[in-house]
Design a protein around this motif. Sequence first.
Motif, PDB file in Angstrom:
ATOM      1  N   PRO A  28      79.409 -25.886 -13.312  1.00  0.00           N
ATOM      2  CA  PRO A  28      78.363 -26.917 -13.228  1.00  0.00           C
ATOM      3  C   PRO A  28      77.066 -26.424 -12.588  1.00  0.00           C
ATOM      4  CG  PRO A  28      80.170 -27.385 -11.711  1.00  0.00           C
ATOM      5  CD  PRO A  28      80.610 -26.243 -12.551  1.00  0.00           C
ATOM      6  N   GLN A  29      77.177 -25.520 -11.605  1.00  0.00           N
ATOM      7  CA  GLN A  29      75.956 -25.011 -10.965  1.00  0.00           C
ATOM      8  C   GLN A  29      75.104 -24.239 -11.977  1.00  0.00           C
ATOM      9  OE1 GLN A  29      74.681 -24.998  -7.404  1.00  0.00           O
ATOM     10  NE2 GLN A  29      73.010 -24.512  -8.787  1.00  0.00           N
ATOM     11  N   MET A  43      64.524 -33.603 -10.338  1.00  0.00           N
ATOM     12  CA  MET A  43      65.468 -32.963  -9.410  1.00  0.00           C
ATOM     13  C   MET A  43      66.573 -33.927  -8.966  1.00  0.00           C
ATOM     14  SD  MET A  43      65.998 -29.995  -8.211  1.00  0.00           S
ATOM     15  CE  MET A  43      64.517 -29.043  -8.365  1.00  0.00           C
ATOM     16  N   ALA A  44      66.223 -35.202  -8.773  1.00  0.00           N
ATOM     17  CA  ALA A  44      67.220 -36.173  -8.284  1.00  0.00           C
ATOM     18  C   ALA A  44      68.347 -36.386  -9.304  1.00  0.00           C
ATOM     19  CB  ALA A  44      66.543 -37.497  -7.983  1.00  0.00           C
ATOM     20  N   LEU A  46      69.278 -33.994 -11.560  1.00  0.00           N
ATOM     21  CA  LEU A  46      69.732 -32.701 -12.090  1.00  0.00           C
ATOM     22  C   LEU A  46      71.247 -32.517 -11.965  1.00  0.00           C
ATOM     23  CD1 LEU A  46      68.699 -30.082 -13.350  1.00  0.00           C
ATOM     24  CD2 LEU A  46      68.470 -29.152 -11.049  1.00  0.00           C
ATOM     25  N   HIS A  47      71.766 -32.678 -10.772  1.00  0.00           N
ATOM     26  CA  HIS A  47      73.204 -32.463 -10.582  1.00  0.00           C
ATOM     27  C   HIS A  47      74.057 -33.555 -11.248  1.00  0.00           C
ATOM     28  CE1 HIS A  47      73.036 -29.345  -7.083  1.00  0.00           C
ATOM     29  NE2 HIS A  47      72.456 -28.932  -8.188  1.00  0.00           N
ATOM     30  N   PRO A  48      73.670 -34.845 -11.109  1.00  0.00           N
ATOM     31  CA  PRO A  48      74.451 -35.846 -11.855  1.00  0.00           C
ATOM     32  C   PRO A  48      74.479 -35.558 -13.362  1.00  0.00           C
ATOM     33  CG  PRO A  48      73.107 -36.933 -10.202  1.00  0.00           C
ATOM     34  CD  PRO A  48      72.707 -35.488 -10.179  1.00  0.00           C
ATOM     35  N   LEU A  51      76.819 -32.717 -14.147  1.00  0.00           N
ATOM     36  CA  LEU A  51      78.230 -33.093 -14.017  1.00  0.00           C
ATOM     37  C   LEU A  51      78.668 -34.010 -15.156  1.00  0.00           C
ATOM     38  CD1 LEU A  51      78.186 -33.797 -10.182  1.00  0.00           C
ATOM     39  CD2 LEU A  51      79.544 -32.022 -11.291  1.00  0.00           C
TER      40      LEU A  51
ATOM     41  N   TRP B  37      85.009 -34.777 -10.018  1.00  0.00           N
ATOM     42  CA  TRP B  37      84.116 -34.356  -8.932  1.00  0.00           C
ATOM     43  C   TRP B  37      84.812 -34.547  -7.584  1.00  0.00           C
ATOM     44  CZ3 TRP B  37      81.660 -36.765  -4.756  1.00  0.00           C
ATOM     45  CH2 TRP B  37      80.639 -36.024  -4.166  1.00  0.00           C
ATOM     46  N   LEU B  44      79.941 -29.439  -6.942  1.00  0.00           N
ATOM     47  CA  LEU B  44      78.484 -29.405  -6.916  1.00  0.00           C
ATOM     48  C   LEU B  44      78.002 -30.626  -6.140  1.00  0.00           C
ATOM     49  CD1 LEU B  44      76.156 -27.776  -8.356  1.00  0.00           C
ATOM     50  CD2 LEU B  44      76.189 -29.555 -10.093  1.00  0.00           C
ATOM     51  N   PRO B  45      77.121 -30.421  -5.147  1.00  0.00           N
ATOM     52  CA  PRO B  45      76.619 -31.611  -4.443  1.00  0.00           C
ATOM     53  C   PRO B  45      75.832 -32.501  -5.388  1.00  0.00           C
ATOM     54  CG  PRO B  45      75.472 -29.621  -3.734  1.00  0.00           C
ATOM     55  CD  PRO B  45      76.572 -29.184  -4.632  1.00  0.00           C
ATOM     56  N   LEU B  46      75.897 -33.815  -5.162  1.00  0.00           N
ATOM     57  CA  LEU B  46      75.211 -34.731  -6.078  1.00  0.00           C
ATOM     58  C   LEU B  46      73.696 -34.584  -5.991  1.00  0.00           C
ATOM     59  CD1 LEU B  46      77.259 -38.036  -5.891  1.00  0.00           C
ATOM     60  CD2 LEU B  46      77.157 -36.366  -7.735  1.00  0.00           C
ATOM     61  N   ALA B  48      70.539 -32.298  -5.701  1.00  0.00           N
ATOM     62  CA  ALA B  48      70.131 -30.912  -5.922  1.00  0.00           C
ATOM     63  C   ALA B  48      69.178 -30.468  -4.823  1.00  0.00           C
ATOM     64  CB  ALA B  48      69.457 -30.788  -7.278  1.00  0.00           C
ATOM     65  N   GLU B  49      69.401 -29.242  -4.336  1.00  0.00           N
ATOM     66  CA  GLU B  49      68.517 -28.678  -3.316  1.00  0.00           C
ATOM     67  C   GLU B  49      67.388 -27.953  -4.038  1.00  0.00           C
ATOM     68  OE1 GLU B  49      69.003 -25.732   0.535  1.00  0.00           O
ATOM     69  OE2 GLU B  49      70.744 -26.233  -0.677  1.00  0.00           O
TER      70      GLU B  49
END
Lengths: 145, 170
Positions: A28-29, A43-44, A46-48, A51, B37, B44-46, B48-49
């Motif tokens: 996922p990264q 960016m907010a 991006l990770h959701p 996933l 998750w 993966l953290p929700l 993003a940094e």
Amino acid sequence: MSGLLVLLCRVIVGGVFIYASLDKLANPQAFAEVIHHYRIVPMALLHPAALLLPMVEFVVGAALVLGLWRRGSSLILAVLLLAFMVGIGSALMRNLDISCGCFNTDGGHAVGLSLLWRDLGLLLLCLPPLLMRTGGPGLARTPHK
Amino acid sequence: MPSSTSSRFGLQMLWSVSLKEAGLLLLISILATAGWWASNSDRLPLRAEAAVYELELEAPLLTVAEALEFYEEGVHLFVDTRSETGGETIPGALFIREATFDDDLLENFDFMFPEDALILFGGGDLSRTSNIAGRLKARGYENLHILQGGLSGWQHGGGDISPTNNGAES
């Protein structure tokens, strides 16, 4: 005959999406980095997105192959393909030299016109399962209407 | 006219069924993502940094799970880049800090060689750790990785912690 056509379309499109999801689910990264390279997703989200998207590809692709909720699954995959085409088109217009991240997160195919044609082909293959009365053989308990 | 009415009705039904099925599938996907998750320790953290994506890091990132494997193997050296340690660090870690870079390098002269595989970690400030990686590269250290999440990520992932023992406390 039409049932066979729908089955073929289901297996091809669903199979492609299942295959496309595997590497993204495992990394996922790396997939988040691929999405970030398109410079579209804030960016907010991006990770959701990194996933959720591979899981949608896997679950919906599997449902289509199995013939479960074939109209809904082909509709989602058609919308996804349209979104991918918009993303690829926007990257092309901005001359971004990035890899598409379609099937693997480690390099892979560079964004180009050929990807738009491929996605268009897959989009057309979504139409028979979405629109035709018969659904072909599958796990659906209701008649293939 | 009746045939057009019936085809419009059929189209409405088709959309209605498709949207219902699509909604159900999306719900299943969201639940599956949440479950996957939650059960994944190296998740993966929700959030993003931004630094992870915006910075051109001087060394590739390593996840905590990968770092824990390397730690078990005992081949890699861990390098603490934090200016303030809070009295604890990863067991066996050497200290290379920004402000005292040359002195720290000299102090670790007998323990850290350019051919060594190094895992640099900070307190979550990637830019500082990346700077130190760049300076180490300039000194000939090539096999460098940066631990994503720093020491707090390491602790969260179940990594060992020990008191600092070389006078590097804050």
